[in-house]
Motif scaffolding. Structure first.
Motif, PDB file in Angstrom:
ATOM      1  N   UNK A 177       0.814  -1.211   0.000  1.00 55.81           N
ATOM      2  CA  UNK A 177       0.000   0.000   0.000  1.00 55.81           C
ATOM      3  C   UNK A 177       0.849   1.262   0.000  1.00 55.81           C
ATOM      4  N   UNK A 178       2.011   1.202   0.611  1.00 56.85           N
ATOM      5  CA  UNK A 178       2.904   2.366   0.561  1.00 56.85           C
ATOM      6  C   UNK A 178       3.334   2.640  -0.870  1.00 56.85           C
ATOM      7  N   UNK A 179       3.740   1.574  -1.575  1.00 58.67           N
ATOM      8  CA  UNK A 179       4.164   1.731  -2.960  1.00 58.67           C
ATOM      9  C   UNK A 179       3.004   2.169  -3.850  1.00 58.67           C
ATOM     10  N   UNK A 180       1.831   1.666  -3.565  1.00 59.89           N
ATOM     11  CA  UNK A 180       0.643   2.055  -4.333  1.00 59.89           C
ATOM     12  C   UNK A 180       0.342   3.542  -4.125  1.00 59.89           C
ATOM     13  N   UNK A 181       0.455   4.010  -2.876  1.00 60.72           N
ATOM     14  CA  UNK A 181       0.216   5.428  -2.593  1.00 60.72           C
ATOM     15  C   UNK A 181       1.225   6.315  -3.312  1.00 60.72           C
ATOM     16  N   UNK A 182       2.479   5.849  -3.378  1.00 64.74           N
ATOM     17  CA  UNK A 182       3.520   6.632  -4.076  1.00 64.74           C
ATOM     18  C   UNK A 182       3.221   6.735  -5.555  1.00 64.74           C
ATOM     19  N   UNK A 183       2.791   5.595  -6.144  1.00 57.33           N
ATOM     20  CA  UNK A 183       2.473   5.599  -7.572  1.00 57.33           C
ATOM     21  C   UNK A 183       1.303   6.504  -7.890  1.00 57.33           C
ATOM     22  N   UNK A 184       0.318   6.565  -6.981  1.00 61.28           N
ATOM     23  CA  UNK A 184      -0.892   7.341  -7.234  1.00 61.28           C
ATOM     24  C   UNK A 184      -0.772   8.795  -6.789  1.00 61.28           C
TER      25      UNK A 184
END
Length: 199
Positions: A191-198
């Protein structure tokens, strides 16, 4: 009513005469029970409870409580994030990546028992000695199937509170605890990586 045909003396006599047979049968059952119990490994279960906080006025939310102590942060939208987290945790890609990243093929497929004295896994040498690579996709698929069938479960609170339970059971208490902690770390990273991508 009293049964006049019933003779206690005859009954006790039959029991006494058959005492040897009764004793033999009892001993056989006790022996079988002992053998079976010795052959069955003890399984140790560990779990992590992810607790979503109530949504704030800003409509932001995060996984809190026990999960926050473990470093979990699922971002905004508790209900949606809970459903997404469950979907990810149950996905074949997430699980196979987890198995491959942490080298779980061997303990999942070849572990025979746990030695509580040495605190180490004992492996089935007949499996380890096979001329097969533990990195092959076929081994990864077998490990995946065994993991989700015998050792891993994800559940959501039936009251729709958003609570998520990650549970792992294994013959090693150390590894069951370690794997749960690693799963928590992996879902947090996802979820951290997903938040960074978004962002």
């Amino acid at each position: 009513p009293y049964d006049e045909d019933f003779d206690m003396y005859v009954f006790l006599k039959v029991i006494w005469e058959g005492r040897r047979l009764i004793l033999i049968i009892s001993l056989i059952f006790a022996l079988f029970s002992a053998i079976i119990s010795l052959q069955i490994n003890n399984y140790y279960s560990s779990h992590a409870l992810l607790i979503p906080e109530k949504e704030e006025s800003s409509m932001s939310s995060s996984i809190g409580g026990i999960a926050s102590l473990a470093g979990i942060n699922l971002g905004d939208g508790t209900a949606n994030k809970t459903k997404e987290a469950i979907a990810v945790l149950n996905s074949r890609k997430f699980i196979t990546d987890f198995i491959q990243k942490h080298n779980l093929n061997m303990p999942l497929l070849a572990a025979k028992e746990w030695d509580p004295i040495s605190q180490e896994l004992l492996f089935d040498e007949s499996i380890l000695g096979q001329d097969q690579s533990w990195e092959r996709d076929v081994k990864l698929y077998e490990a995946y199937r065994k993991f989700v069938r015998d050792h891993y479960s994800i559940s959501e609170d039936i009251l729709d509170s958003g609570l998520i339970t990650i549970r792992v059971q294994f013959i090693s208490p150390n590894l069951s605890k370690e794997w749960v902690e690693l799963l928590v770390t992996e879902i947090n990273t996802y979820f951290k990586e997903k938040d960074i991508r978004e962002a």
